[in-house]
Design a protein around this motif. Structure first.
Motif, mmCIF file in Angstrom:
data_model
loop_
_atom_site.group_PDB
_atom_site.id
_atom_site.type_symbol
_atom_site.label_atom_id
_atom_site.label_comp_id
_atom_site.label_asym_id
_atom_site.label_seq_id
_atom_site.Cartn_x
_atom_site.Cartn_y
_atom_site.Cartn_z
ATOM 1 N N SER A 2 0.841 -1.189 0.000
ATOM 2 C CA SER A 2 0.000 0.000 0.000
ATOM 3 C C SER A 2 0.878 1.242 0.000
ATOM 4 N N ASP A 3 0.361 2.277 -0.530
ATOM 5 C CA ASP A 3 1.094 3.535 -0.609
ATOM 6 C C ASP A 3 0.663 4.492 0.496
ATOM 7 N N VAL A 4 0.168 3.953 1.570
ATOM 8 C CA VAL A 4 -0.300 4.788 2.669
ATOM 9 C C VAL A 4 0.914 5.241 3.493
ATOM 10 N N PHE A 5 0.984 6.528 3.746
ATOM 11 C CA PHE A 5 2.086 7.094 4.522
ATOM 12 C C PHE A 5 1.756 7.009 6.003
ATOM 13 N N VAL A 6 2.637 6.391 6.741
ATOM 14 C CA VAL A 6 2.459 6.298 8.189
ATOM 15 C C VAL A 6 3.565 7.135 8.834
ATOM 16 N N PRO A 7 3.194 8.231 9.485
ATOM 17 C CA PRO A 7 4.226 9.083 10.080
ATOM 18 C C PRO A 7 4.929 8.362 11.234
ATOM 19 N N GLU A 8 6.210 8.625 11.332
ATOM 20 C CA GLU A 8 7.000 8.034 12.412
ATOM 21 C C GLU A 8 6.625 8.705 13.719
ATOM 22 N N GLN A 9 6.471 7.898 14.734
ATOM 23 C CA GLN A 9 6.115 8.452 16.038
ATOM 24 C C GLN A 9 7.340 9.092 16.665
ATOM 25 N N VAL A 10 7.212 10.338 17.015
ATOM 26 C CA VAL A 10 8.291 11.073 17.669
ATOM 27 C C VAL A 10 7.985 11.123 19.154
ATOM 28 N N PRO A 11 8.937 10.689 19.979
ATOM 29 C CA PRO A 11 8.664 10.772 21.413
ATOM 30 C C PRO A 11 8.467 12.226 21.826
ATOM 31 N N ARG A 12 7.554 12.438 22.723
ATOM 32 C CA ARG A 12 7.270 13.812 23.119
ATOM 33 C C ARG A 12 8.093 14.204 24.331
ATOM 34 N N ARG A 13 8.214 15.478 24.512
ATOM 35 C CA ARG A 13 8.931 15.996 25.672
ATOM 36 C C ARG A 13 8.061 15.790 26.903
ATOM 37 N N SER A 14 8.656 15.274 27.921
ATOM 38 C CA SER A 14 7.909 14.972 29.137
ATOM 39 C C SER A 14 7.903 16.184 30.061
ATOM 40 N N ARG A 15 6.717 16.562 30.522
ATOM 41 C CA ARG A 15 6.618 17.651 31.497
ATOM 42 C C ARG A 15 7.198 17.227 32.836
ATOM 43 N N GLY A 16 7.059 15.955 33.154
ATOM 44 C CA GLY A 16 7.625 15.459 34.408
ATOM 45 C C GLY A 16 9.138 15.563 34.420
ATOM 46 N N VAL A 17 9.750 15.268 33.285
ATOM 47 C CA VAL A 17 11.206 15.378 33.187
ATOM 48 C C VAL A 17 11.617 16.846 33.265
ATOM 49 N N ALA A 18 10.847 17.732 32.655
ATOM 50 C CA ALA A 18 11.155 19.164 32.724
ATOM 51 C C ALA A 18 11.061 19.648 34.169
ATOM 52 N N GLY A 19 10.057 19.192 34.890
ATOM 53 C CA GLY A 19 9.939 19.543 36.307
ATOM 54 C C GLY A 19 11.107 19.014 37.115
ATOM 55 N N TRP A 20 11.508 17.784 36.808
ATOM 56 C CA TRP A 20 12.667 17.208 37.496
ATOM 57 C C TRP A 20 13.922 18.030 37.216
ATOM 58 N N LEU A 21 14.113 18.440 35.973
ATOM 59 C CA LEU A 21 15.295 19.230 35.629
ATOM 60 C C LEU A 21 15.314 20.546 36.402
ATOM 61 N N LEU A 22 14.164 21.173 36.528
ATOM 62 C CA LEU A 22 14.103 22.421 37.302
ATOM 63 C C LEU A 22 14.437 22.186 38.763
ATOM 64 N N LEU A 23 13.857 21.152 39.354
ATOM 65 C CA LEU A 23 14.150 20.852 40.758
ATOM 66 C C LEU A 23 15.598 20.402 40.954
ATOM 67 N N ALA A 24 16.107 19.641 39.998
ATOM 68 C CA ALA A 24 17.478 19.145 40.109
ATOM 69 C C ALA A 24 18.502 20.264 39.984
ATOM 70 N N GLN A 25 18.114 21.395 39.435
ATOM 71 C CA GLN A 25 19.031 22.521 39.349
ATOM 72 C C GLN A 25 19.089 23.318 40.640
ATOM 73 N N LEU A 26 18.083 23.208 41.466
ATOM 74 C CA LEU A 26 18.070 23.963 42.716
ATOM 75 C C LEU A 26 19.131 23.470 43.704
ATOM 76 N N VAL A 27 19.309 22.174 43.803
ATOM 77 C CA VAL A 27 20.277 21.633 44.772
ATOM 78 C C VAL A 27 21.703 22.040 44.419
ATOM 79 N N PRO A 28 22.158 21.872 43.173
ATOM 80 C CA PRO A 28 23.503 22.361 42.859
ATOM 81 C C PRO A 28 23.632 23.878 43.018
ATOM 82 N N LEU A 29 22.546 24.603 42.755
ATOM 83 C CA LEU A 29 22.585 26.045 42.955
ATOM 84 C C LEU A 29 22.799 26.366 44.437
ATOM 85 N N LEU A 30 22.095 25.659 45.305
ATOM 86 C CA LEU A 30 22.294 25.857 46.743
ATOM 87 C C LEU A 30 23.676 25.411 47.195
ATOM 88 N N SER A 31 24.238 24.422 46.512
ATOM 89 C CA SER A 31 25.563 23.944 46.909
ATOM 90 C C SER A 31 26.668 24.919 46.536
#
Length: 111
Positions: A2-31
């Motif tokens: 078949s000539d049907v185009f199936v787009p490749e699934q791109v993993p999405r950016r996780s909001r949970g990971v973004a929140g973790w990155l923000l929190l993980a930056q606070l400890v080294p900043l305090l250090s």
């Protein structure tokens, strides 16, 4: 076939990971507050000198390199997150914590 185009699934950016990155930056900043005192002590040890001069720098060089390690790890973590590599982003954000938490604990416990 078949000539049907199936787009490749791109993993999405996780909001949970973004929140973790923000929190993980606070400890080294305090250090960075206790790091400033350790950097002053390292500077005094270099100025006081020792019999072979390189011995003082063996202690002082890692102390001075710490903020660069934190900055590099955080840049790499955010870069990995922007490229949708969530596991790599979390791994890079944990690296400064491996140094920051013992540093904060040492200064908190030290007399």
């Amino acid at each position: 076939m078949s000539d049907v185009f199936v787009p490749e699934q791109v993993p999405r950016r996780s909001r949970g990971v973004a929140g973790w990155l923000l929190l993980a930056q606070l400890v080294p900043l305090l250090s960075l507050l206790p790091w400033a005192f350790l950097a002053m002590e390292a500077a005094e040890s270099v100025q006081a000198g020792s019999d072979p001069a390189w011995e003082a720098w063996v202690v002082a060089a890692p102390v001075y390199a710490y903020p660069l390690l934190v900055l590099l790890a955080m840049v790499l973590a955010w870069r990995a997150w922007s490229r949708r590599r969530n596991a790599a982003a979390v791994a890079w954000s944990i690296l400064p914590l491996l140094v920051a938490v013992p540093l904060i604990a040492y200064v908190a416990i030290a007399p």
